[in-house]
Design an enzyme around this catalytic site. Structure first.
Site, mmCIF file in Angstrom:
data_model
loop_
_atom_site.group_PDB
_atom_site.id
_atom_site.type_symbol
_atom_site.label_atom_id
_atom_site.label_comp_id
_atom_site.label_asym_id
_atom_site.label_seq_id
_atom_site.Cartn_x
_atom_site.Cartn_y
_atom_site.Cartn_z
ATOM 1 N N GLY A 41 143.290 -47.709 81.401
ATOM 2 C CA GLY A 41 142.763 -48.748 82.290
ATOM 3 C C GLY A 41 141.449 -49.323 81.791
ATOM 4 N N CYS A 42 140.594 -48.454 81.260
ATOM 5 C CA CYS A 42 139.282 -48.903 80.771
ATOM 6 C C CYS A 42 139.423 -49.748 79.509
ATOM 7 C CB CYS A 42 138.377 -47.701 80.536
ATOM 8 S SG CYS A 42 138.077 -46.766 82.056
ATOM 9 N N THR A 43 140.382 -49.389 78.683
ATOM 10 C CA THR A 43 140.647 -50.177 77.479
ATOM 11 C C THR A 43 141.150 -51.561 77.863
ATOM 12 O OG1 THR A 43 141.089 -48.204 76.157
ATOM 13 C CG2 THR A 43 142.042 -50.284 75.369
#
Length: 162
Positions: free
Chosen positions: A44-46
């Site tokens: 998700g952060c990527t």
């Protein structure tokens, strides 16, 4: 003191990639998009970082600076930034000072255990250093477009008021 909407940011200071020392006055005269995310190199952060990367030119044209914030250290941030080709800096909040200041540290359940984690959140600070918008519990898809729209709205309101 947690920042409040339509109020100036309290004193803040942190280290970021690129040798940047971030303070509440670092980007006076520009919009600041400060987005908090749980961890470098996670799915998700990527995705979120890539969406801010992909909208970076548009955000820059709108007079905005983007900074990502997580509890990861500068070494991790530098690797993450390089791997994704991020054109913006990442703040290393290893002591969680900014995370606590903005109230994004939350209790979460992971694999049946309680852990403290970062609630994906974004804060929009105007060129005068006033917090103008916040998004908490962000869903990644479409979020960057919401931030762009909010900046455009604030710019239009400023033109009307001028």
């Amino acid at each position: 003191m947690t920042p409040a909407l339509n109020k100036a940011l309290p004193d803040i200071e942190a280290q970021a990639t690129g040798g940047l020392k971030f303070t509440q006055h670092s980007f006076a005269g520009k919009f600041l998009v400060l987005y908090f995310y749980p961890k470098d190199n996670t799915p998700g952060c990527t995705t979120e970082a890539m969406q801010f990367r992909d909208h970076h030119k548009e955000l820059t044209k709108l007079g905005a600076v983007v900074l990502g914030v997580s509890r990861d250290n500068l070494l991790s941030h530098n690797k993450f930034k390089e791997a994704l080709g991020l054109p913006f800096e990442l703040v290393a909040d290893t002591e969680e000072k900014l995370c606590h200041l903005f109230g994004v540290v939350k209790n979460k359940i992971m694999y049946g255990k309680k852990v403290k984690g970062i609630e994906r959140s974004t804060f929009l600070i105007d060129p005068q250093g006033i917090l103008r918008a916040e998004w908490r519990g962000v869903k990644v898809t479409g979020h960057t477009e919401e931030v762009v729209a909010a900046i455009k709205t604030l710019q239009a309101e400023a033109k009307v008021a001028a």
